[in-house]
Each structure stands twice: as C-alpha cells, then as structure tokens.
Design an enzyme around this catalytic site. Structure first.
Site, PDB file in Angstrom:
ATOM      1  N   ASP B 381      27.097  14.900  57.651  1.00  0.00           N
ATOM      2  CA  ASP B 381      27.317  16.136  58.399  1.00  0.00           C
ATOM      3  C   ASP B 381      28.435  16.964  57.765  1.00  0.00           C
ATOM      4  OD1 ASP B 381      26.703  17.360  61.204  1.00  0.00           O
ATOM      5  OD2 ASP B 381      28.899  17.337  61.089  1.00  0.00           O
ATOM      6  N   GLU B 410      24.412  17.723  54.373  1.00  0.00           N
ATOM      7  CA  GLU B 410      24.089  18.792  55.319  1.00  0.00           C
ATOM      8  C   GLU B 410      25.112  19.909  55.145  1.00  0.00           C
ATOM      9  OE1 GLU B 410      24.283  20.747  59.464  1.00  0.00           O
ATOM     10  OE2 GLU B 410      25.830  19.534  58.528  1.00  0.00           O
TER      11      GLU B 410
END
Lengths: 651, 651
Positions: B381, B410
C-alpha cells in the site's frame, strides 16, 4: 552510490548533461552557461528544494544556483562558465521542511482550520532559520517571529504567512536536512572562444610562390597574410611542412611512380633530413616559421599545423624504432592498406606494439614540440585510425598543461566514431556537411548536431571542400553553387573552413567519376594568381565581416529551421543569447534556376503575433523589406545572389 | 574505468539494457531471454568480434553468446535465463586479427594481386588457432594449413579462402587479443512466471458471509475459493486483515464519526489486540488463515496480503516506540494529511526518526512474519509515501532470502516515482490504465510501457477498478462498458486484476461527482449474492481460459497496434515467442453504439504478403472468417460483444 543515511529521502537521477557517467566532460567556451536538468523527487507530499553546485577547478568554494521545477519532477538550473579550464558541477536536493510547513499552514488557514499548533511548529522553523541568517535578513525574520508569537492578531498573521518574502527567507536560511547529493562531480571543459567561432583557410605553402619558376616557401605564405586577413579568415591551416619521403613517392595525380621533380605527398612524412619535428628545407627554416607565426598574429590570424601520425619508409623512426611498425614475413614493413587499395608511400604505426608506451610518449612530444614553437591550433589527420585509448590519454596529457590549444579532428568516418572522438575532447570536428545536399538532408543533419546530446561535446566545422574531397556539386565552376555552399557553411556553423585557392578560383576539374581533384596539390606544385579575386572571394570577405558583426552567427546550436512552401528554398533562423541579434537566412538550393515561394517567420521564437510587422534588412545587399504577415514571398535568382541574409527588426 | 593496456582498441558503450549504470537489475521471468545491444567499434578498418558473457549467480563459469552487428556499429546478442535468481551479464569485444586477415586476403585475391606474403601470414593465424582447437575442428584446420602450405595450388587455395567454414573456424579458435570488457557486470532479476502472468481478484473478507446476519470470516473466504477458481483467477488479494483501531475510526461513507457497529477501515491498522502481525479476531484465527492458504493452493490460487505501513492511534507501536512517530507541540501524534485533507484514523511512520534503523528492521520483520505463514504475494500500500532508500534496502534484504515473492506496488502517483519503484524491484505495479479512455490514450500509454526502457523493469498490472477508484465510465451498470474494460485489461496486459464483487455485479453507485464508491466496503460490511453470475462473470471465466490457452496473452511487451479507419475501433496484434500463437483483438470503444470500419492486418509482422488469406477464428464466439486482403471490415455491436478476439491462421 551507497546510501549512508536512510533519511536522505530525495532521489536525483537522469542528470543532463552527463556524458557516460561523467567519464567525459561537456564543452563550453568562456562566457557561455550550462543548463543542468535532473529528475528530483522524494516520497510523500513534502516540498523539495534543489541547487546546482559548481566551481572552477582553481576555486575551492562551491557556488550554488537554485533549481526550478519544470513539471513532472524535472528540474532545471543554469550556471555561467567565465574562465577557461575545468568546472565541476553536481546537483543537491533535500526535503524542505520549513517551506513544506509554510505551504501546509497556508492551505489550512485558507480552509478555515485552526492553525494554533501549526504556528508553534512554524516558530521552530523560523528560529532555526534565524540562527543561520545574516545582516538585515535577521531583522526580517525576527519581525515574522514577533508577529507570529503574538496572540489575537490572527488575520494579520495569516496575511503575513502568504508573503512571498517569508518563503524567500525560509528558502535562504532554513536547514538543508539530510540532503542527497548526486554521487559524481561532472565536468565542463571551458575553452577559449575560438573553439566555437573560427573561419579557416587552407593552402599548400609550396603553391604560394608569386614566381611560377620556383616553388613556394613559408616566406611566401607570410606575404599572403594581408590577403587572407582581408578575406576575413582567422585560421590559416597548412598541410604537413615536414621533409617528404623518397621511397614509393607518389607522382602527379597519385601515380605510383614519381618522376624527377615530383614533390610527393606532404603526408608521406620523413626522410633523411628529419621527421615530424623538422621542416622541409624547400619550405624554409625554423626562423622563417617563427616569423610566419609572429606576422600572422599581427594580422589576427593563427597558423594551424597538420599532425599526421604516419611515416614515409624513409622516416628516421623506421630505423631507430623498428618495433613501432608491423613487419611482414618477407622482411618488409607493412604499409597502409584498405584492401584492395594500397598506400605504399605511407607506413602506419603499429599501436599494438609491446613498446606502445614509448610510442605514445614520442607522439606526444611531437605536439609539445610545435606548441613550444608557438602553434596553438592543430588539424589532426585521420585520428580514427589510431586507438581511442591513445587519444583519451593524449588529450588529457596535453590539456593538463595547455588549456588554450584547439584540435580539429579530421575523421570522415562512421557516426559513433566521430562522436567518440568528440567526447575524447577533440575541440572541433569535420562533418558530413560536404555531402548534405537537399533541404531535408541539411535540416536533419544540422538538427542532429544541434538538438541532441551531440551539441554538448561535438563542435562541427563545416567545410564545403578539402584537398581530399571535390564534391560533385562543385566540380564545374558554377558561381552560384560555390556561393551557396560557402554561405551555408558560414551561417549554419560558427566554425567553417575552405580549401581556399581552389574554392576562390573555382578550379576544380575532377578525376573522372570521382570526388577527387585532377592535378591535385597533394601530388604537385600549383601556381595561383593570388592578385585575382572572384565573386566567391568577395563573398568570403563579406560573409566574414557579417559573422564578426552578428553574434547570432557565432554559435552553432542556436538555430531553428523555418517552413517554406518550396523544397528548393531552405530557411533558418538564428539568434544570440540576448535575442537582440536575430537573423533569417533563406537559400535557393537550385544553382541553375530562380526559385520562389512563401517562407514562414518563426513567430513563436520571435515573440511576435499575427499582425506584427518586421523590417527585414538584407545584410548582403543592403535592401530592406517590410514583412507584414507570417508567410512572406521570396524570390532568389542564382544569377544574382542565391540567398538572403536578413537582420530582423520589429517595426 | 581506467585503461589498463593501451592496446585494448575496442570501445564498448551505450549498452542496452542497463539501468542507471547497473545499479538496478532488469527483470525477466524464467524461460525468457535478454537481448543485449551495444555500440562496439575500434579504430581503423580491422574486423571486430564481440560476445555477451553471462552466468547465473550460482554458476561459476561464464557462458558466451556471439553478437552480430546490426549496422552503424550497433551490435546485438541474446541469452536465455532459465533459472530464478540473478544472472550477471556483460559484453566483451576484440579486434579479430585472424578474420581481418581473411577478409583482406580475399579482397586481394579477388583483385588479382599477389597473395604470397599474405598466405605466410595466414599460416601463422591458422597454426595459432590450431593450438586452441579441439576434436574434429583440429583436423579441419590442419586441412586448410596443409592446402595453403602447398605450392602451385593457387586456384584451389583461393577457393578455400572463400569458405564460410574457414571463417567459422577462425571465429571459434583464434586469439582474443587485447579484449575490452565492459567495466560493469549488469544484472537480470529472474523471477517465477507468475510475476509476468497473473489474474487477480480482490474482495473484502468481512463481506464474504453467506449469512446477511453476520460479517464474513476467513472461513467464508475459503468457501468461496471454488467459485474464484471457476472464474479463472489465480491470485486472491485481501485488504488488511489486522485488528482495526478505535480512535477516530471512520464511519460509513468515510464520515469522521463512527457509530456503534461501524467496522472501520482495514487500513487503520492496530488496536489493543495487536498490529501488523495479528489477525482481527472477527475474521478468524491463525489456524483459519493456515487453512485458507492450504485450500487456496489446492485450487491453484495464491493469497495476496496487503502490507500497509501505517498505524491507527491504538496500534501497540505508538506506545512501545513513540520515537517512530512525529509528535506535535501540543503533545499529539501527527496524523496523515494532505492539507487541507486529514486522515485522523491513520498515523504515518516518521522515517526521519533518529531510530530509523530499528524502524526499518521492524517493518522488515512484518514481511518475514507473513512469509513464514506461507504468503508469497504482497500488495504494498502506498509505497511512494515511504522513502526510496528504505525500499531499496527492503527489496534487497527480502530478495536475498526469498526469490519467489511477488510485490505489487500500489502507487498511483507521478511517472518518475512509479518508475523508480519499478527499478527498486517491486515485481509489478498498478498503472494509469484505469484512466486511459480513447484510442490514442490507450495506444500511447501501452506503447510507453512496452516499447521504451520501462519494459525492462516496470511490469504493469491493469486494474479497471479498485476499492479506491470507481472510474466515471463504470459508474452506471452498463454491461458493454464493464466487458470492454475487463477485456482490454486482460488482453493488453498479462497481469490484470479486478475489485471483484463490485465488478461482477456492477454495483458501482458513486459518491456524487467523485470517482469513489457510495457505501464503500472500506467503511462498511457488504453482502453479495455469491451464487449469482452476470455476463461479466461469464466473460471473466472465458477470458481467463483463453489467457491460459494462448501464450500470446502471457506477456505484455509483445504488442503492436493496428490501423483502423474508425477512431472508436481499437485493434492490436499479439504473438508468442515462437509466433505460432497469433492473436488480433478489436475493441469497440463506444459502449452505446455499434461501430464498424476497416481494420488493417499487420502484414509485415505476420510475414504475409498482399493476396495472402487468413482464417480468423473468434475465440469468444467460435465464429470463423476468412480475410482475403490487408484491410478488412469489422462491425461490433456493444449489445452483443463489444470486441473480437481472433486467433489468426494462414490459409
């Protein structure tokens, strides 16, 4: 390359210019500047600041110029190079916490959020900057601190936070925390101005005699200096002036058998009277040479000598250092070949000799010998047939002692090789200009030289002809062709040159079917009527004056080609750094017919708009035109002038 | 970089691929190959030979593949990578004296010159090669030596000199004299095949309950595995499964106040029950997790976990390691902000802490913890909000121990940052695919990914949606739009993924005016009718089968866009390495109307000619067409199928 502190969050990469990881320097002349680009970014949303750091090799202290972000994490900074020698530069960047704080607190204040805690954090930044500030800046910072420290003055504080001046003070004095510095110091080789701006004239001294009954000498060359000065050239380049070999001497028109009186090729260097450090007695003495150098200087001309590292079979090196040559199984020395072609009058050095170190030293001593004799410019013959490591060493050695010597690489060969020689710091290079004929060929080639990385290290010198190249288009004495080729050489490239007498007098009968000269001066003595001047000579004089008076012509990379609606019309715009000198050249590439059509003014570059009017003064003819629209009609008749050279003035 | 022997005449530069002077490896999967390019040249006219040298990190011996010249001093060689791990490669070149001799003597013989001395020189080369030769090659060489040694057999000798075989023998066995080897060993990070070819399905475990009366658990996810297998996905990605914070917990639709029963965002990690190494008890136990991993493997699915390096204010780290966070003057911890936006439920780590080394080690231990639990794929993330040096270190550390882990970055952010993360060896990356709509946007973007240096280090993973991105074009339940976006993701990129239930069921009501989901699963528990299948579900199943059966879809860079005469028709050709599997995709980009027009077959690529006929088998419908010319008519009705997926067979 290793990360020392994991908190150095800024990444710096993709620096431009940087040649092969800094192995080679970029080139400039004193007075120019270097624009440095880099990708600079960090994680997260914090603001970054970055600088270009630079110093001259003889300065200790680094200077800094601030970089600006261009968008998409690309940054740019520019620094000036004012002294000859090497400049070092690199890039440094850091997360700018003080400015990040300022931008955040502004956004929150504008959003109507409470900024109480933010102001307390800001005081820490301001006080930290205060500790670094000097002079009146201290008072300014203290003023902000006093204001922010007060209660009940919220509106005033918010207004002050938006001051550009506050941001400037933080930029100057806040801490550069955990800066990332690019891990290499890159170099700028800064040379004298002539490296970038020069006009060369080539002649054979032995053809300079005013008396057809005897060969020319260095004294005869000296007598021609006023004439060359008047033509406006500032470099006079002489083919080799050394003793010429007897064995396998070439006769007229490159015949393999010389007859009595044939002088041989000046590039077959060396005989019993000496080699690369001797002067052919037929040309004169070292006193004559010293006199030539001295007189030339008075006429604003520098003498360029030819350095050709090869030997005739009679060169003293062959006996003294046989290990520097390649010996064949039959006991002969290998001569130069490109099979099936043979050059029996020339022996190449064998650079794979076990004694290569001594060979290198001896060859270096040849340069040094002539530098001691006052030579500051060398035209280096066929550098691409000697190893690149040799030239890399040679250029470093020579430049560490003399940073004002100019080296012109005579390499007519494949692109990668010519580029490599440019990176190895040959000052200038011959080019493919001689063979670029139509509009697209010329445009593509000049754009390759001026709009790619080549502009950082490869300084073109445009020659429309040389003793080795008699291009198809100049083989008949068509005045328009000669004028056009000279004009383009002199206005497309700030360095240009001509093989002079043949060019002025348009005596270019070819060897049938070849781009070579019949009765070439390489193999025989010619006599020229030096008192004579042609229209081509006049153009040389005029264009050289115009080059001196117009800075736009003193740099090669400042060029933009313009659209024309006739493929026989080539148009290009040039400008100087201040953009006060702006020139538009239009050339009719068809030597035989008048050509006309519309030419588009580069309005964006000119900073003009539709409807602006421009006065176009033709510096060749003195005629003046007013151009009232973007597209303008031009008619060029090769019988008159096959080109315009307009100075542009906004009305 | 320093020249050791001045006789190393060959120059090697401008190697491709080479990322930032070898600091970063290029990427491949086992079974692929690496094409290496370099500029290679030397002074003079001698011939050069060059090889790519390569070895796996666990092999000692270097292997060599011969390079071929492409022209203009550009050379190319290719080597295979067959094992996972690191391969090293570099380039070596030398002046090939034996072959130079051969070419020279051929030219002279053809020119009718005497070659007596040349044959003597040649014998030296041949005998030298003989000393190196092995086996039957020795006899072959001896044969040539015997022939050349004989007198009176000139014609036969000249003919033998022209043998290709003789040149091949000299290539193999003659001396590599003074070779130049590129001064760096470059690296290829060779990964398992799934790094390049994978299909991801994302769901929230808490929304997997078959019973609307209770939240979903890991056991419920396990029960869904057969369904996901049937859809053809091989990676099941779960958002964070850790305990969720209470402080500043977000309510439904991202409200700043949660009410009783609101589960909070899974990305607000940590509470009194644990942090990144714990499982939210509401989801299950470590036994449940182990069971999920095990079952998934049986179904050919890998579980991908989310690694989000951030904490809720209740995470144990906040108390245990307060020095890892940024404390404000008012005694609070700095939460995540992008002013004026605030994310009070999430505290970022302060990577500028003096204790950064321990922070790095602890974060590494989180990866290691889950690797020990059997996880082989991580979706990381927001990597772009953590320092790049941290990731460079982390990837090196992790990969030195496990070379089969896949990391999906990401980072939806600026290009340079996404590229840097790719170079830091994140295995795959999210992309801008989600926002590329018209024909030119899609073509330009895919060509940037596949035709530039990015293809060497940046593996795209195309997602038409994510829990964070509800793109404009998918906000209404238009079946054609959903099918088209899925089809392009799955056929343009060999790695693709979907945020699954929302996509299958087209339940994508937006937050008004934003590319966000109303009633997002990020902030509340949803219930899906997992027994239901839509036409989109069917397409997932079909396209995943087709991807498995067609190698052309298992690589991203093998793509060429085709001309179409309608800007609403996007066409692209893909092929496998052997070019036995050749596909042509045509997509109607207009979800609302039929579109038709001519599509051009890429005849050059296909190796076809005008007049060739091709059988086009639509793998979606089973329909078959014969295309008899270069341009062919296509009509696509979004009400039926908005695309063709043709397998091409030459008739």
């Amino acid at each position: 390359m290793e990360q020392k502190d994991g908190r150095q969050r800024v990444v710096i990469e993709n620096i431009y210019p940087e040649l092969q990881e800094g192995r080679f320097p970029v080139k400039r002349v004193a007075g120019e500047s270097v624009e440095v680009y880099a990708d600079i970014f960090a994680d997260g949303h914090d603001l970054i600041s970055a600088v270009v750091m630079y110093r001259h090799e003889k300065q200790r202290k680094w200077r800094e110029v601030r970089m600006e972000e261009l968008g998409n994490d690309r940054w740019k900074g520019r620094f000036p190079v004012v002294r000859e020698g090497i400049y070092f530069y690199t890039v440094s960047g850091w997360v700018d916490h003080a400015r990040s704080w300022l931008h955040d607190v502004r956004a929150k204040a504008d959003d109507g959020q409470s900024i109480e805690v933010e102001l307390q954090m800001g005081l820490l930044h301001l006080e930290e900057a205060l500790g670094r500030a000097i002079g009146s800046y201290k008072e300014e910072l203290q003023g902000y601190i006093d204001l922010i420290s007060q209660e009940g003055r919220q509106a005033e504080i918010v207004q002050a936070l938006h001051d550009e001046r506050l941001e400037e003070l933080l930029r100057r004095f806040s801490e550069k925390r955990f800066p990332t510095t690019y891990p290499r110091f890159l170099r700028v080789l800064t040379e004298r101005r002539k490296a970038l701006f020069s006009a060369w004239y080539e002649l054979f001294p032995r053809s300079c005699s005013p008396d057809p009954a005897r060969p020319g000498t260095l004294r005869d060359v000296e007598a021609l200096l006023p004439r060359i000065e008047q033509l406006g050239f500032d470099v006079l380049y002489l083919p080799p002036i050394h003793p010429i070999g007897h064995s396998h001497r070439k006769g007229k028109n490159n015949s393999t058998t010389a007859v009595e009186g044939d002088p041989g090729s000046p590039w077959a260097i060396g005989n019993e009277e000496g080699g690369h450090k001797s002067i052919d007695p037929a040309l004169g003495t070292f006193d004559d040479f010293a006199s030539l150098i001295e007189s030339a200087e008075k006429h604003g001309i520098e003498i360029a000598l030819d350095i050709a590292f090869q030997c005739s079979p009679d060169h003293p090196y062959v006996k003294e250092n046989p290990q520097w040559f390649k010996w064949r199984p039959d006991g002969s020395v290998q001569y130069a070949e490109n099979p099936p072609k043979k050059y029996q009058d020339v022996l190449p050095f064998n650079f794979e000799t076990g004694d290569w170190k001594n060979l290198w030293k001896e060859l270096k001593s040849i340069f040094e010998f002539w530098i001691d004799k006052g030579v500051r410019i060398f035209r280096v013959d066929n550098p691409h047939t000697k190893p690149f490591p040799f030239w890399e060493w040679m250029m470093k050695e020579l430049k560490s002692r003399n940073d004002d010597i100019i080296y012109l690489a005579e390499a007519f060969t494949r692109p990668r090789i010519m580029q490599r020689l440019g990176r190895l710091t040959f000052t200038q290079s011959y080019t493919y200009y001689t063979w670029r004929n139509n509009k697209w060929e010329i445009k593509d080639y000049v754009e390759e030289l001026t709009q790619t990385e080549m502009k950082e290290y490869f300084r073109p010198n445009f020659w429309p002809n040389t003793p080795d190249i008699n291009p198809w288009k100049l083989q008949s004495p068509n005045e328009a062709a000669y004028m056009m080729q000279l004009f383009m050489a002199a206005t497309l490239s700030s360095n240009y040159g001509v093989y002079g007498p043949v060019y002025e007098f348009m005596e270019a009968a070819p060897v049938s079917g070849k781009e070579e000269y019949l009765n070439s001066e390489k193999y025989e003595i010619r006599h020229w009527d030096w008192a004579h001047e042609t229209r081509v000579s006049e153009l040389m004089r005029d264009i050289n004056v115009i080059r001196r008076n117009n800075k736009a012509l003193q740099n090669t990379s400042n060029i933009e080609f313009c659209e024309t609606q006739n493929d026989q019309l080539l148009a290009y715009y040039k400008w100087d750094d201040s953009e006060s000198n702006r020139l538009l050249m239009v050339v009719n590439l068809d030597k035989d017919h008048p050509q006309s059509g519309l030419v588009r003014l580069p309005l964006e570059r000119l900073g003009g708009e539709h409807g602006d009017k421009f006065v176009m003064l033709d510096l060749m003819t003195g005629n003046q035109y007013v151009w009232e629209s973007e597209w303008n009609f031009v008619l060029l008749d090769p019988a008159h002038y096959p080109f315009h050279l307009f100075r542009i003035e906004k009305l």
